[in-house]
Scaffold this motif. Structure first.
Motif, PDB file in Angstrom:
ATOM      1  N   THR A  24      40.569  30.407  47.290  1.00 37.60           N
ATOM      2  CA  THR A  24      41.469  28.961  46.717  1.00 37.60           C
ATOM      3  C   THR A  24      42.341  29.643  45.442  1.00 37.60           C
ATOM      4  OG1 THR A  24      39.545  29.039  45.061  1.00 37.60           O
ATOM      5  CG2 THR A  24      39.399  27.750  47.039  1.00 37.60           C
ATOM      6  N   VAL A  25      43.098  28.844  45.170  1.00 37.74           N
ATOM      7  CA  VAL A  25      43.931  28.854  43.828  1.00 37.74           C
ATOM      8  C   VAL A  25      43.029  29.512  42.800  1.00 37.74           C
ATOM      9  CG1 VAL A  25      45.256  27.976  42.292  1.00 37.74           C
ATOM     10  CG2 VAL A  25      45.712  27.317  44.628  1.00 37.74           C
ATOM     11  N   LYS A  26      41.800  28.818  42.537  1.00 31.50           N
ATOM     12  CA  LYS A  26      40.992  29.473  41.734  1.00 31.50           C
ATOM     13  C   LYS A  26      40.709  30.882  41.481  1.00 31.50           C
ATOM     14  CE  LYS A  26      36.929  27.790  38.990  1.00 31.50           C
ATOM     15  NZ  LYS A  26      35.768  26.885  38.899  1.00 31.50           N
ATOM     16  N   ASP A  27      40.471  31.160  42.756  1.00 31.18           N
ATOM     17  CA  ASP A  27      39.973  32.495  43.118  1.00 31.18           C
ATOM     18  C   ASP A  27      41.164  33.351  42.886  1.00 31.18           C
ATOM     19  OD1 ASP A  27      37.377  31.857  44.139  1.00 31.18           O
ATOM     20  OD2 ASP A  27      38.448  31.592  46.068  1.00 31.18           O
ATOM     21  N   MET A  28      42.430  32.968  43.047  1.00 26.06           N
ATOM     22  CA  MET A  28      43.600  33.715  42.831  1.00 26.06           C
ATOM     23  C   MET A  28      43.733  33.900  41.425  1.00 26.06           C
ATOM     24  SD  MET A  28      44.555  34.795  45.809  1.00 26.06           S
ATOM     25  CE  MET A  28      42.623  34.665  46.049  1.00 26.06           C
ATOM     26  N   ILE A  29      43.573  32.909  40.517  1.00 23.62           N
ATOM     27  CA  ILE A  29      43.798  33.124  39.116  1.00 23.62           C
ATOM     28  C   ILE A  29      42.996  33.898  38.644  1.00 23.62           C
ATOM     29  CG2 ILE A  29      43.903  31.657  37.109  1.00 23.62           C
ATOM     30  CD1 ILE A  29      46.148  31.121  38.885  1.00 23.62           C
ATOM     31  N   ARG A  30      41.561  34.068  39.152  1.00 25.72           N
ATOM     32  CA  ARG A  30      40.780  34.754  38.369  1.00 25.72           C
ATOM     33  C   ARG A  30      40.898  36.297  38.779  1.00 25.72           C
ATOM     34  NH1 ARG A  30      36.087  37.164  40.699  1.00 25.72           N
ATOM     35  NH2 ARG A  30      36.564  35.936  42.676  1.00 25.72           N
ATOM     36  N   LEU A  31      41.332  36.471  39.803  1.00 28.67           N
ATOM     37  CA  LEU A  31      41.828  37.711  40.176  1.00 28.67           C
ATOM     38  C   LEU A  31      42.917  38.335  39.466  1.00 28.67           C
ATOM     39  CD1 LEU A  31      41.189  37.822  44.211  1.00 28.67           C
ATOM     40  CD2 LEU A  31      39.823  38.782  42.376  1.00 28.67           C
ATOM     41  N   ASN A  32      44.048  37.474  38.887  1.00 28.56           N
ATOM     42  CA  ASN A  32      44.967  37.693  38.208  1.00 28.56           C
ATOM     43  C   ASN A  32      44.866  37.975  36.743  1.00 28.56           C
ATOM     44  OD1 ASN A  32      48.092  37.584  39.602  1.00 28.56           O
ATOM     45  ND2 ASN A  32      46.466  37.165  40.957  1.00 28.56           N
ATOM     46  N   ARG A  33      43.718  37.894  36.283  1.00 29.68           N
ATOM     47  CA  ARG A  33      43.572  37.751  34.733  1.00 29.68           C
ATOM     48  C   ARG A  33      43.770  39.025  34.377  1.00 29.68           C
ATOM     49  NH1 ARG A  33      37.658  34.765  35.095  1.00 29.68           N
ATOM     50  NH2 ARG A  33      38.518  32.581  35.182  1.00 29.68           N
ATOM     51  N   LEU A  34      44.247  39.153  32.904  1.00 25.60           N
ATOM     52  CA  LEU A  34      44.502  40.644  32.299  1.00 25.60           C
ATOM     53  C   LEU A  34      43.984  40.182  30.829  1.00 25.60           C
ATOM     54  CD1 LEU A  34      48.065  41.492  33.341  1.00 25.60           C
ATOM     55  CD2 LEU A  34      46.047  42.431  34.270  1.00 25.60           C
ATOM     56  N   ASP A  35      43.730  41.456  30.142  1.00 27.13           N
ATOM     57  CA  ASP A  35      43.244  41.304  28.895  1.00 27.13           C
ATOM     58  C   ASP A  35      44.526  41.415  27.860  1.00 27.13           C
ATOM     59  OD1 ASP A  35      43.823  44.076  28.697  1.00 27.13           O
ATOM     60  OD2 ASP A  35      41.995  44.731  28.831  1.00 27.13           O
ATOM     61  N   LEU A  36      44.407  41.123  26.946  1.00 26.62           N
ATOM     62  CA  LEU A  36      45.591  41.175  25.983  1.00 26.62           C
ATOM     63  C   LEU A  36      46.300  42.400  25.719  1.00 26.62           C
ATOM     64  CD1 LEU A  36      47.185  39.425  23.684  1.00 26.62           C
ATOM     65  CD2 LEU A  36      45.604  40.312  21.929  1.00 26.62           C
TER      66      LEU A  36
END
Length: 250
Positions: free
Chosen positions: A153-165
């Motif tokens: 899902t879109v939610k899964d994609m956003i999670r996989l695209n997270r980066l730290d500061l």
């Protein structure tokens, strides 16, 4: 020279700050699942997302416009990429929420909502597009454990695209330099961060937070101040006809 040094540092550190724990790997995989393997796995995730969600490719005319931007990026920054890697696979997600993300092998996704509401100038659009295209081409993704699914899902994609500061800081700095080198307005990256900060509630799907964006803004402003200024450089700030045709086709 400064850009070359920065790029060298980025490559040398990519396997440390982007993939902090190389022993972290998707369930049901071997322990020797490397960062390269992870990127290949994400390519498969992209295929599943496209297959199981409402996405569309741009028109032929719009695709020529997007390929032109990707080619300019490659020709002006060849040291960043493997030989002749100048393509882009652009997908419009038929969703009225505001979000965008990327996956390896030149796959960039933007929602219909964010394209219609927030990509109001070419410089802003290109600053977001190039940021995601750089991530996709270089492989700027934090390694996560993934449970293999039949669809994502879109939610899964956003999670996989997270980066730290720290990763976001380096990416923003790189985008700034690449925009400048490619003839686009480099300040557009800062303007986009400021837009996200002001409209953080509208980007709830993207999971952006004002406190984090304020830190990103501060770090990018510092980098811009420290960057060498060339008074002879002129950046095109007006949007092209091709951009408006692209917007009309969405």
């Amino acid at each position: 020279m400064k850009l070359y040094i920065f790029i060298s540092i980025l490559f040398l550190t990519s396997c440390t700050y982007l993939y902090k724990d190389d022993k972290g790997y998707p369930y049901n995989y071997e322990v020797d699942f490397t960062s390269k393997d992870y990127l290949v796995h994400l390519e498969g995730v992209a295929e599943l997302f496209i297959k199981n969600n409402k996405v569309k490719r741009p028109s032929k005319r719009s695709n020529r416009y997007l390929q032109k931007i990707a080619r300019e990026l490659y020709l002006n920054n060849q040291s960043l990429f493997v030989k002749d890697d100048f393509g882009i696979n652009f997908y419009i997600v038929e969703d009225n929420r505001n979000f965008y993300f990327s996956l390896p092998r030149n796959n960039v996704f933007m929602s219909r909502g964010v394209l219609r509401r927030f990509m109001n100038s070419e410089s802003i659009f290109v600053s977001v597009l190039i940021g995601e295209l750089l991530r996709s081409k270089i492989g700027i993704y934090e390694k996560n454990k993934i449970i293999p699914l039949n669809s994502y899902t879109v939610k899964d994609m956003i999670r996989l695209n997270r980066l730290d500061l720290n990763a976001k800081r380096d990416l923003n700095n790189l985008v700034y330099d690449v925009l400048k080198k490619s003839g686009y307005d480099p300040e557009a990256r800062l303007l986009w961060l400021q837009t996200l900060n002001r409209q953080s509630l509208s980007f709830s799907t993207q999971e952006v937070y004002s406190r984090d964006l304020s830190k990103e803004e501060f770090l990018l402003k510092n980098y811009m101040v420290q960057s060498t200024k060339d008074e002879n450089l002129i950046f095109e700030k007006n949007s092209s006809k091709q951009f408006y045709k692209f917007k009309e086709s969405i």
